[in-house]
Motif scaffolding. Structure first.
Motif, short mmCIF file in Angstrom:
data_model
loop_
_atom_site.label_atom_id
_atom_site.label_comp_id
_atom_site.label_asym_id
_atom_site.label_seq_id
_atom_site.Cartn_x
_atom_site.Cartn_y
_atom_site.Cartn_z
N ALA A 62 0.85 -1.19 0.00
CA ALA A 62 0.00 0.00 0.00
C ALA A 62 0.89 1.24 0.00
N ALA A 63 0.32 2.37 -0.37
CA ALA A 63 1.06 3.62 -0.30
C ALA A 63 1.15 4.06 1.16
N GLY A 64 2.25 4.68 1.52
CA GLY A 64 2.41 5.14 2.89
C GLY A 64 3.78 5.74 3.10
N LYS A 65 4.22 5.71 4.35
CA LYS A 65 5.51 6.27 4.73
C LYS A 65 6.28 5.20 5.50
N ILE A 66 7.59 5.14 5.27
CA ILE A 66 8.42 4.16 5.97
C ILE A 66 8.50 4.56 7.44
N PHE A 67 8.01 3.68 8.32
CA PHE A 67 7.97 3.94 9.76
C PHE A 67 9.22 3.40 10.45
N LYS A 68 9.63 2.18 10.06
CA LYS A 68 10.76 1.53 10.71
C LYS A 68 11.36 0.50 9.78
N ILE A 69 12.67 0.31 9.86
CA ILE A 69 13.34 -0.74 9.10
C ILE A 69 13.74 -1.82 10.09
N GLU A 70 13.17 -3.00 9.90
CA GLU A 70 13.36 -4.11 10.85
C GLU A 70 14.60 -4.95 10.56
N ALA A 71 14.98 -5.08 9.29
CA ALA A 71 16.09 -5.97 8.91
C ALA A 71 17.29 -5.15 8.46
N LYS A 72 18.45 -5.78 8.48
CA LYS A 72 19.68 -5.14 8.04
C LYS A 72 20.26 -5.91 6.86
N VAL A 73 21.04 -5.23 6.05
CA VAL A 73 21.70 -5.88 4.93
C VAL A 73 22.60 -7.00 5.46
N GLY A 74 22.48 -8.17 4.85
CA GLY A 74 23.26 -9.33 5.28
C GLY A 74 22.53 -10.23 6.26
N GLN A 75 21.40 -9.76 6.79
CA GLN A 75 20.64 -10.55 7.77
C GLN A 75 19.83 -11.62 7.06
N ALA A 76 19.83 -12.83 7.62
CA ALA A 76 19.01 -13.92 7.10
C ALA A 76 17.58 -13.73 7.60
N VAL A 77 16.61 -13.88 6.69
CA VAL A 77 15.21 -13.76 7.06
C VAL A 77 14.45 -14.98 6.54
N LYS A 78 13.38 -15.31 7.23
CA LYS A 78 12.51 -16.41 6.81
C LYS A 78 11.24 -15.83 6.22
N LYS A 79 10.55 -16.61 5.42
CA LYS A 79 9.29 -16.19 4.82
C LYS A 79 8.35 -15.71 5.94
N GLY A 80 7.81 -14.49 5.78
CA GLY A 80 6.90 -13.94 6.78
C GLY A 80 7.56 -13.03 7.80
N ASP A 81 8.90 -13.00 7.86
CA ASP A 81 9.60 -12.08 8.78
C ASP A 81 9.44 -10.65 8.30
N ALA A 82 9.19 -9.72 9.22
CA ALA A 82 9.07 -8.30 8.86
C ALA A 82 10.42 -7.76 8.42
N VAL A 83 10.44 -7.08 7.28
CA VAL A 83 11.65 -6.44 6.78
C VAL A 83 11.55 -4.93 7.01
N VAL A 84 10.37 -4.37 6.73
CA VAL A 84 10.12 -2.93 6.87
C VAL A 84 8.73 -2.76 7.47
N ILE A 85 8.55 -1.71 8.27
CA ILE A 85 7.22 -1.36 8.79
C ILE A 85 6.78 -0.10 8.06
N LEU A 86 5.62 -0.19 7.42
CA LEU A 86 5.06 0.90 6.65
C LEU A 86 3.91 1.53 7.43
N GLU A 87 3.83 2.85 7.46
CA GLU A 87 2.71 3.52 8.12
C GLU A 87 1.76 4.03 7.04
N ALA A 88 0.51 3.59 7.12
CA ALA A 88 -0.51 4.03 6.17
C ALA A 88 -1.82 4.22 6.93
N MET A 89 -2.43 5.37 6.78
CA MET A 89 -3.70 5.67 7.44
C MET A 89 -3.62 5.43 8.95
N LYS A 90 -2.53 5.87 9.55
CA LYS A 90 -2.30 5.77 11.01
C LYS A 90 -2.18 4.33 11.50
N MET A 91 -1.92 3.39 10.58
CA MET A 91 -1.70 1.99 10.95
C MET A 91 -0.27 1.60 10.60
#
Length: 124
Positions: A62-91
């Motif tokens: 969805a369109a919004g604003k980047i609220f928080k970055i959860e992952a770092k370059v080089g970090q291993a992530v699994k399917k479903g892990d949050a990479v970025v938190i997006l703020e849209a419509m106060k959510m």
């Protein structure tokens, strides 16, 4: 008369508004609206990792604003892990890894406005 540039759904318009005497608002018989040339989005402020962009895209749902970055370059992530938190419509909406991988690049910074479908990060 005042000139304004207004963006509506990604379309940029130059608008001329006539000012009235006394009330501050004057009825305008026919507004002068001309469509300006399309605006191309600027490149993201964050530089991709030295290893380059990965082949798996993590895209905004969805369109919004980047609220928080959860992952770092080089970090291993699994399917479903949050990479970025997006703020849209106060959510706060987590944007998750579509599959297992390693973060190859983070292509946005906190506070950046993004459109739906924009690539926020890539994985290998």
């Amino acid at each position: 008369m005042k000139n304004y540039t207004i963006t509506v759904n990604g379309n940029v318009y130059d608008v001329v508004v006539e000012e009235g005497a006394g009330s501050g608002v004057a009825p305008v018989a026919a507004p002068v609206v001309k469509k300006a040339a399309p605006v191309v989005a600027a490149a993201p402020a964050a530089a991709p990792a030295a290893g380059g962009a990965g082949s798996i895209k993590v895209e905004a749902g969805a369109a919004g604003k980047i609220f928080k970055i959860e992952a770092k370059v080089g970090q291993a992530v699994k399917k479903g892990d949050a990479v970025v938190i997006l703020e849209a419509m106060k959510m706060e909406i987590p944007v998750v890894a579509p599959e297992d991988g390693t973060v190859a690049s983070i292509d946005v910074a906190v506070g950046d406005p993004v459109e739906a479908g924009a690539v926020l990060a890539t994985l290998n």
